[in-house]
Structures are given as C-alpha cells and as structure tokens.
Enzyme design. Sequence first.
Site, PDB file in Angstrom:
ATOM      1  N   CYS A  17      19.254  17.733   7.218  1.00 36.82           N
ATOM      2  CA  CYS A  17      18.102  18.448   7.780  1.00 36.82           C
ATOM      3  C   CYS A  17      16.974  17.474   8.126  1.00 36.82           C
ATOM      4  O   CYS A  17      16.243  17.671   9.098  1.00 36.82           O
ATOM      5  CB  CYS A  17      17.628  19.504   6.789  1.00 36.82           C
ATOM      6  SG  CYS A  17      18.984  20.532   6.175  1.00 36.82           S
TER       7      CYS A  17
HETATM    8  C1  BEZ Z   1      22.240  18.432   4.068  1.00 36.67           C
HETATM    9  O1  BEZ Z   1      21.989  19.042   5.092  1.00 36.67           O
HETATM   10  O2  BEZ Z   1      22.255  17.216   4.033  1.00 36.67           O
HETATM   11  C2  BEZ Z   1      22.541  19.202   2.812  1.00 36.67           C
HETATM   12  C3  BEZ Z   1      22.516  20.590   2.835  1.00 36.67           C
HETATM   13  C4  BEZ Z   1      22.795  21.291   1.685  1.00 36.67           C
HETATM   14  C5  BEZ Z   1      23.079  20.636   0.518  1.00 36.67           C
HETATM   15  C6  BEZ Z   1      23.092  19.252   0.496  1.00 36.67           C
HETATM   16  C7  BEZ Z   1      22.811  18.539   1.641  1.00 36.67           C
END
Ligand code: BEZ
Length: 158
Positions: free
Chosen positions: A49
């Site tokens: 993200c």
């Molecule tokens: C990520 O988008 O990197 C992520 C999303 C959920 C849990 C762990 C990492």
Amino acid sequence: MSIEIGEKLPNVELKVMGDKGPESVQTDDLFTGKKVVLFAVPGAFTPGCSLTHLPGFVVQADVIKAKGVDSIICTSVNDAFVMDAWGKNQNADEIIMLADGVGILAEAVGLEKDLTEVQFGVRSQRYAMILDDGVVTYLGVDDKGVEKSSAETILAQL
Ligand code: BEZ
C-alpha cells in the site's frame, strides 16, 4: 456479496482527521453530487500500500482531477490518527484519508478481508471505485497486486 456497478454506496459514518482531532463524516456528504475516486487498501504503512498503491494516486492526483474527478479518497480499516500520519508520510495532500476504524464501510460494501492469520483482524480488500453522485460506475478488486485498482487503471476508466 459485494456492491456492484449501478448500486449506490451505503451511507455510513466514518472519521477524518480535523484540526482538533478525529471528526465524524457521513459518506453521503463526501459522495453526493460529486464524481469521486475511492480506493481501499488492507493496511496503512504496509509495503504494497505504501510502495505502490497510494503513491500511484499521489503522482496521478492532478491528472485524475483534470478528468473531472472532484475528490480522491483513500480508505483503510485503520484509525484516523494512523490514516492522517500515513497521508502526511506519503505527501498525499490531494487525497482525503478516510478512516474506516472498525470496518463499517468495508462491511457495508461487502469487501471485507479476514487477515486474522497475520494478526491484522478483519480489514478491507484492495479495490478502487469510480462513483458518480454516490453510484458505482467502476469497481476493480485485487486479490494480489494492483492491476484493477491502480491509479493508472482508474485513469483509463475515466
Ligand atoms: C501489503 O499490502 O503489503 C500487505 C497487506 C496486508 C498485510 C500485509 C501486507
């Protein structure tokens, strides 16, 4: 079952950071009478993200708005303090950081994601929507990667 194209986003009360702390906001007030891009992520500050999804919208914000979009909104199942800090960390001045602290919006649109296995609890799936006057005109949900929910994909849909 998730929200579909042609359906109206349900009105729910969420939080945004104000000058004196978290403030309540009704989603109807954010979406009614406007063209809005809404994207959701599983977690603020997570690698996918922070390195890919939000930065794409930060870079393309002006181009997206030039295509007639009134607001770009990023939401996550995180509290308003976290969303505000993440937005500042990412220079997301053009993006409304909408805190869905207990997953009310994620549940209302049927796009929750159970990440209990990694001790995140119930979060949101990664998705992006284009909404016209609160009605969904595009919905792209990603299980892996950001193919359907990236800023570039949204630009192509506008
Ligand atoms: C990520 O988008 O990197 C992520 C999303 C959920 C849990 C762990 C990492």
